[in-house]
Structure formats: C-alpha cells, structure tokens
Design a protein around this motif. Sequence first.
Motif, PDB file in Angstrom:
ATOM      1  N   PRO A 179       0.831  -1.208   0.000  1.00 42.21           N
ATOM      2  CA  PRO A 179       0.000   0.000   0.000  1.00 42.21           C
ATOM      3  C   PRO A 179       0.865   1.257   0.000  1.00 42.21           C
ATOM      4  CG  PRO A 179      -0.666  -1.529   1.747  1.00 42.21           C
ATOM      5  CD  PRO A 179       0.644  -2.015   1.218  1.00 42.21           C
ATOM      6  N   ALA A 180       0.341   2.322  -0.590  1.00 39.31           N
ATOM      7  CA  ALA A 180       1.060   3.601  -0.593  1.00 39.31           C
ATOM      8  C   ALA A 180       0.997   4.216   0.796  1.00 39.31           C
ATOM      9  CB  ALA A 180       0.438   4.550  -1.612  1.00 39.31           C
ATOM     10  N   SER A 181       2.167   4.410   1.391  1.00 33.13           N
ATOM     11  CA  SER A 181       2.242   5.009   2.725  1.00 33.13           C
ATOM     12  C   SER A 181       3.377   6.029   2.728  1.00 33.13           C
ATOM     13  CB  SER A 181       2.473   3.920   3.780  1.00 33.13           C
ATOM     14  OG  SER A 181       2.501   4.463   5.082  1.00 33.13           O
ATOM     15  N   PRO A 182       3.140   7.202   2.122  1.00 31.54           N
ATOM     16  CA  PRO A 182       4.237   8.162   1.908  1.00 31.54           C
ATOM     17  C   PRO A 182       4.698   8.856   3.184  1.00 31.54           C
ATOM     18  CG  PRO A 182       2.146   9.115   1.227  1.00 31.54           C
ATOM     19  CD  PRO A 182       1.863   7.684   1.583  1.00 31.54           C
ATOM     20  N   LEU A 183       5.981   9.187   3.189  1.00 32.97           N
ATOM     21  CA  LEU A 183       6.566  10.065   4.199  1.00 32.97           C
ATOM     22  C   LEU A 183       7.103  11.270   3.444  1.00 32.97           C
ATOM     23  CD1 LEU A 183       8.592   7.406   6.270  1.00 32.97           C
ATOM     24  CD2 LEU A 183       6.363   8.391   6.862  1.00 32.97           C
ATOM     25  N   PRO A 184       6.290  12.313   3.244  1.00 37.41           N
ATOM     26  CA  PRO A 184       6.702  13.453   2.411  1.00 37.41           C
ATOM     27  C   PRO A 184       8.065  14.000   2.837  1.00 37.41           C
ATOM     28  CG  PRO A 184       4.379  13.645   2.967  1.00 37.41           C
ATOM     29  CD  PRO A 184       4.918  12.502   3.784  1.00 37.41           C
ATOM     30  N   ARG A 185       8.963  14.108   1.879  1.00 34.98           N
ATOM     31  CA  ARG A 185      10.312  14.578   2.137  1.00 34.98           C
ATOM     32  C   ARG A 185      10.633  15.696   1.145  1.00 34.98           C
ATOM     33  NH1 ARG A 185      14.873  12.160   4.491  1.00 34.98           N
ATOM     34  NH2 ARG A 185      13.295  11.135   5.746  1.00 34.98           N
ATOM     35  N   PRO A 186      11.004  16.888   1.629  1.00 33.13           N
ATOM     36  CA  PRO A 186      11.334  17.981   0.712  1.00 33.13           C
ATOM     37  C   PRO A 186      12.395  17.565  -0.305  1.00 33.13           C
ATOM     38  CG  PRO A 186      11.243  18.788   2.968  1.00 33.13           C
ATOM     39  CD  PRO A 186      11.144  17.294   3.050  1.00 33.13           C
ATOM     40  N   GLY A 187      12.112  17.857  -1.561  1.00 32.74           N
ATOM     41  CA  GLY A 187      13.082  17.588  -2.619  1.00 32.74           C
ATOM     42  C   GLY A 187      12.928  16.268  -3.327  1.00 32.74           C
ATOM     43  N   ALA A 188      11.973  15.421  -2.896  1.00 37.77           N
ATOM     44  CA  ALA A 188      11.844  14.100  -3.522  1.00 37.77           C
ATOM     45  C   ALA A 188      10.387  13.665  -3.589  1.00 37.77           C
ATOM     46  CB  ALA A 188      12.663  13.061  -2.769  1.00 37.77           C
ATOM     47  N   LEU A 189      10.119  12.781  -4.550  1.00 41.00           N
ATOM     48  CA  LEU A 189       8.779  12.244  -4.746  1.00 41.00           C
ATOM     49  C   LEU A 189       8.905  10.814  -5.260  1.00 41.00           C
ATOM     50  CD1 LEU A 189       5.725  13.319  -4.782  1.00 41.00           C
ATOM     51  CD2 LEU A 189       6.017  13.362  -7.264  1.00 41.00           C
ATOM     52  N   LEU A 190       8.060   9.922  -4.735  1.00 41.72           N
ATOM     53  CA  LEU A 190       8.071   8.525  -5.165  1.00 41.72           C
ATOM     54  C   LEU A 190       7.020   8.280  -6.239  1.00 41.72           C
ATOM     55  CD1 LEU A 190       8.395   6.296  -1.960  1.00 41.72           C
ATOM     56  CD2 LEU A 190       9.849   6.176  -3.965  1.00 41.72           C
ATOM     57  N   LEU A 191       7.358   7.400  -7.199  1.00 46.45           N
ATOM     58  CA  LEU A 191       6.422   6.998  -8.245  1.00 46.45           C
ATOM     59  C   LEU A 191       6.593   5.513  -8.561  1.00 46.45           C
ATOM     60  CD1 LEU A 191       6.377   9.696 -11.102  1.00 46.45           C
ATOM     61  CD2 LEU A 191       4.494   9.074  -9.605  1.00 46.45           C
ATOM     62  N   GLY A 192       5.576   4.934  -9.170  1.00 44.75           N
ATOM     63  CA  GLY A 192       5.674   3.567  -9.680  1.00 44.75           C
ATOM     64  C   GLY A 192       5.695   2.510  -8.589  1.00 44.75           C
ATOM     65  N   ASP A 193       6.271   1.346  -8.919  1.00 42.30           N
ATOM     66  CA  ASP A 193       6.310   0.235  -7.966  1.00 42.30           C
ATOM     67  C   ASP A 193       7.165   0.531  -6.749  1.00 42.30           C
ATOM     68  OD1 ASP A 193       4.630  -1.269  -9.490  1.00 42.30           O
ATOM     69  OD2 ASP A 193       6.143  -2.626 -10.284  1.00 42.30           O
ATOM     70  N   ALA A 194       8.045   1.516  -6.833  1.00 47.84           N
ATOM     71  CA  ALA A 194       8.818   1.907  -5.655  1.00 47.84           C
ATOM     72  C   ALA A 194       7.904   2.483  -4.579  1.00 47.84           C
ATOM     73  CB  ALA A 194       9.883   2.931  -6.044  1.00 47.84           C
ATOM     74  N   PHE A 195       6.750   2.985  -5.012  1.00 50.77           N
ATOM     75  CA  PHE A 195       5.829   3.687  -4.113  1.00 50.77           C
ATOM     76  C   PHE A 195       4.616   2.847  -3.749  1.00 50.77           C
ATOM     77  CE2 PHE A 195       2.290   7.044  -4.120  1.00 50.77           C
ATOM     78  CZ  PHE A 195       2.379   7.263  -2.760  1.00 50.77           C
ATOM     79  N   ASN A 196       4.103   2.076  -4.711  1.00 54.84           N
ATOM     80  CA  ASN A 196       2.823   1.402  -4.509  1.00 54.84           C
ATOM     81  C   ASN A 196       2.759   0.186  -5.425  1.00 54.84           C
ATOM     82  OD1 ASN A 196      -0.644   2.305  -5.244  1.00 54.84           O
ATOM     83  ND2 ASN A 196       0.141   0.892  -3.737  1.00 54.84           N
TER      84      ASN A 196
END
Length: 358
Positions: free
Chosen positions: A157-174
Amino acid sequence: MVHLEQGTVLSLIEKDGVVKGVKYKSTAGTELETFAPLTVVCDGCFSNLRRSLCNPKVDVPSCFVGLVLEDCTLPHPNHGHVILADPSPILLYPISSTEVRCLVDVPGKRVPSVANGDMAKYLQTVVAPQLPMQIQGPFLVAVEKGNIRTMPNKSMPASPLPRPGALLLGDAFNMRHPLTGGGMTVALADIAVLQRLLKPLHNLHDVSSLCEYMEAFYTLRKPVASTINTLAGALYKVFCASPDQAMKEMRQACFDYLSLGGVFSSGPVALLSGLNPRPLSLVVHFFAVAVYGVARLLYPFPSPKRFWLGARLISGASNIIFPIIKAEGIRQMFFPSTVPAYYRAPPVHSIKGESGSE
C-alpha cells in the motif's frame, strides 16, 4: 533542455532533511553526483531508495513462473485468458503472432527449485493437466526447453513520508498483485496527476513550500490507484482455490456474474482498466457478486444449510475486501475532498509569471 544520463543510482543525497540529488555510478564505472530541486524516485519493486520516503509494508502473496509457448493457439485468439486452476490462477496472453506468454501463479514466497528439476516436475504434473488440451502440448514443450523464469508478486500500500526535494512513483511507491496487470495503469495515471500539479510551476527551489503543495498528489491519485489496487487484491483472493465451500461458491459466482454480460461485465472491466476510477462502484460490484452467489445458493429451494453457506459467503467477501480498503485508507479512498491536501494551491512565488522571469 533535457540532458539524459544513464547510470545506476546508489543513494539519495540529503542535507538537513532535504533531498538534494543522487549519487550514481555511470556506465563507465565512475561514481558521480547530480543535483536537482526535485528528485523523482521510481526504481521499481526492488527499490533501495524508498525507505526514507515511505513506510514500506511489502507482502509477497505468491510468485509468477513464466514461460513462452511457441506455436500455441489460444481458445479465443487475440484475447488474454485466466485459467481458474488449483491452487491459483494461470494467465495466458499472446505476445506475437506465434508466441503466448504463460504466467503460472504459485502461492507463497518460495517456489520449487528450477535448478534441481522440481519446478519442471510441478509444471508437468500439477499445472499441465489443468490447461485446455490445445495448450498442453506447447506448454510441455516449453517446460522441456527449460527457459523458466520466476518473479515474486509483491503488494505494498502507498504510505508516503513526504520529504522535501523528492517524490516517489511507480512500484517503488505502490504495488498490487499483477493478476490484473494494473501496474502501468496506476503509474501512468500518477504521472498525469503529477504533470497537472507541476504544470503551473516555474520555480521548484522553494522545497518546503513545494513539498507541502505536492502532498496533494497523494490524495488526488487515490481514486484510480485505490480502485485498481483493491480490485487486484480482491480478485486474486477470490480466484485462488480454497477448501472452504463458501469461497468456492464466491469463485463460481464471480465467473458467472461476469458471464452475464452487459453492465455485469462492462462495469468490472471499466474498473479494471481505470476508465471508471470510482471506489464505490468497485464495492457495489464486489458485493453484487456476493449477493448473486447467495441467490444462486438459495434458488430454487432454500434450506437452513444453504442460508448458513450464504452467510459465510457474505462474511468471506467482507473479510477479503475490507482489509484491503483499510490498508488503502478509507478517508482518502472514499472521501478525498475531506482531506485538506486535496485543496492545496501551488506556491504563489513558484507560479509562472509570478517569479519575474519565464
């Protein structure tokens, strides 16, 4: 101007809690660093960069065993096929005019060894007899050739930890079970959301404001992503063989429901393809299948035993879908407009025309 550089990313470069760029090894073997105001991390299901950007809870419900069948004619040419086998489904779909890819789902994190021949024996004795007659020959030939590949099927499941300067996409994220082939649909839908959010921006260097603004991404992506994720997880559990008679009835009810045609097939297909990104529609169809299964049990002569089996069917359906929905996030999935991030506006000083230059 876009500059393309190929290499293997080794780590993120962070300073004071802000991602500044990446350290990577070039094709020449040299370790280099590159910097950017926004780093998009999309290094796939085996990501080694996501731990600081999300809370990864990876589950491996099964593995796919892949083969390419040559000179194989499918029962319905030019269509994908799902064989409801025991213990779990088998996928078949054409990849050329003469070749068919076969993906055999093997439950669990471990599969029989390919090296010592256990896998070939499993495919020959357990899988092959469950295939249509016209496929068994090419399947056994492919097994004999030995070009067998395995791949773990992951769910996260997508469970982001917002971090300045970066963004997750694709299978790395969900991630979701690949039974429904929804990974690329979710990834492309995420890119479309991200493009709409970034389009009005001219200046990405105010990383704290940008990070707060980009939190909207995690909410705006939910309708498509959660619908496909939930459907993939639920269908896999329904399609797997079970000794429980109630789940056997649910499996058959799902097949018969789709066979009704009309809205009973076009509705689920629209959900599957991302054309109808409405989680509520998914829940309605899923429980319509369960109710249809109960109706099949009770018609034409209801009995206490059949009532009890019907109640277990509804309970089993609930136990399948509700944990998946909970993992996706009930509020973001069904009520995204109640999440404050849904209304985030781009930072004023970052909008094109507001920074004093174009």
